[in-house]
Scaffold this active site. Structure first.
Site, short mmCIF file in Angstrom:
data_model
loop_
_atom_site.label_atom_id
_atom_site.label_comp_id
_atom_site.label_asym_id
_atom_site.label_seq_id
_atom_site.Cartn_x
_atom_site.Cartn_y
_atom_site.Cartn_z
N ASP A 1 44.62 39.81 30.79
CA ASP A 1 43.18 39.91 31.02
C ASP A 1 42.52 38.54 30.97
O ASP A 1 41.64 38.22 31.79
CB ASP A 1 42.55 40.81 29.97
N SER A 2 42.93 37.74 30.00
CA SER A 2 42.27 36.44 29.80
C SER A 2 42.59 35.47 30.93
O SER A 2 41.72 34.73 31.39
CB SER A 2 42.69 35.85 28.45
#
Length: 414
Positions: free
Chosen positions: A173-174
């Site tokens: 996600d990051s």
């Protein structure tokens, strides 16, 4: 909360966040940290689920206070047409819209990219999803763990004799969020170079630069991190696999255990560094071995080299090993826990922790903002807000009066 004067390199940029959890909110978080006005839309019945994730204080996640710092929270019922109309008005005013719903959700609400672009040609929309906005998998739910697996990261993570492991943070996600930030900045630059912000008019009177959609798929963002994976397979048929703590094909670079049971990382893979490392661990024979002078000669003897380093580490405490190798100018480091970080001189000298306080006065440290800009650094103006804290402020900016706002609240639209 006192009104904050706009500051930072993105001061004057308006961002609308339509999303939950990690990828979209982390993307807009970075823009907020550097001065953008970020309005986050949340469902009135509980808001972003991340508010209740992991360690809590008085029912609210400590992660929330970091992930949503500097953002304005508007609680908006997107199932109500009036809520959709408010979101659309905010989207048309925004320089950048960031969303991480499943493809098609915004279109159902009438605020998809094409819907907005017809009115405001300068619309920039960053869309983060598991598989992107096209392809046979686009409608499937996608999470960071799936992106990490499909993008190749999980396959090469862990030890060769065990199943793949995950990294201990939501790295997929990051990484996708960072791609979103990069894409947003490139799109903003292009918009400004082709005419700039929309003047709010339509037809012949419309003046606007060229907006665009930034399509970020989680699996593709992870895939982008996979170095030479593709050409190695295409040219040489090599399928990179798990190698534990080692960096495959780059020798020596691995994790080793010291006499006192601590773990350190030693990166001796530069040719000159390797020679210094071998001298430091009292293996002059390996330092002088012509076959080991270059990386391509060391790779076939990886096990032998790692064994020599581990044998030496087994006779030293971590402090002894660190001191000897640092004195030899060999890249070496302890594997830090957060406890180590918060007392480390380098972290402290770089100001990597910020002291803040909750509304009740309880002190709390947050990670400092990176990257560090010399002229226009980011800053934390306030911690993650209460659900709907900025309803009235944002709605008034759209022209809603107090009577209308009260009616929307009574009807559970906000």
């Amino acid at each position: 909360m006192t009104e904050q004067k706009p500051s930072g390199p993105l001061a004057g940029i308006k961002v609308l966040e339509l999303g939950t959890l990690i990828a979209g909110p982390f993307c807009s978080r970075m823009l907020a940290e550097f001065g953008a006005e970020v309005i986050k839309i949340e469902a009135p019945d509980g808001g972003d689920p991340i508010r209740q994730w992991r360690v809590l204080k008085d029912g609210t996640s400590l992660w929330w206070y970091v992930q949503s710092r500097n953002k304005k929270s508007v609680a908006l019922n997107m199932k109500d047409p009036r809520g959709q109309e408010i979101a659309k008005r905010l989207a048309l005013e925004a320089d950048i819209i960031i969303e991480n719903y499943r493809p098609g959700v915004l279109e159902k609400w009438g605020i998809g990219y094409e819907d907005l672009n017809k009115v405001n040609p300068a619309t920039i929309m960053v869309r983060l999803s598991g598989y992107g906005q096209s392809g046979p998998m686009k409608d499937l739910p996608g999470f960071g763990a799936i992106g990490e697996s499909m993008g190749g990261m999980r396959y090469v993570s862990g030890h060769p004799d065990r199943p793949p492991v995950r990294i201990g943070v939501s790295i997929g996600d990051s990484v996708a969020a960072l791609h979103g930030v990069i894409g947003a900045m490139m799109a903003l630059r292009h918009r400004d170079a082709t005419g700039g912000r929309w003047n709010g008019k339509t037809g012949d009177a419309c003046v606007a630069g060229q907006g665009q959609m930034v399509d970020v798929a989680l699996y593709e963002a992870v895939f982008n991190m996979m170095e030479s994976l593709v050409p190695e397979y295409d040219f040489a048929g090599v399928v990179r696999t798990r190698t534990g703590g080692a960096l495959p094909g780059i020798v020596p670079s691995n994790t080793y255990t010291t006499k006192d049971g601590e773990n350190i990382v030693i990166a001796g893979n530069g040719d000159a560094i390797f020679k210094r490392l071998m001298v430091a661990i009292e293996r002059q024979d390996m330092a002088d071995d012509p076959q080991l002078a270059r990386n391509d000669g060391r790779v076939p003897r990886t096990e032998e080299i790692d064994g020599a380093i581990q044998t030496w580490c087994s006779t030293k405490t971590i402090d002894e090993a660190l001191n000897i190798l640092k004195a030899a100018d060999v890249p070496v480091g302890k594997i830090y826990s957060v406890k180590d970080m918060m007392s480390d001189p380098q972290f402290l000298a770089r100001g990597m922790f910020e002291q803040h306080a909750f509304a009740d006065g309880t002190p709390i440290k947050l990670p400092a903002i990176t990257p560090k800009l010399s002229a226009t650094p980011g800053e934390t103006k306030w911690l993650g807000p209460a659900l709907g804290e900025h309803n009235a402020e944002v709605l008034r900016s759209l022209g809603y009066d107090d009577r209308h706002i009260a009616q929307l609240r009574e009807d559970n639209v906000i």
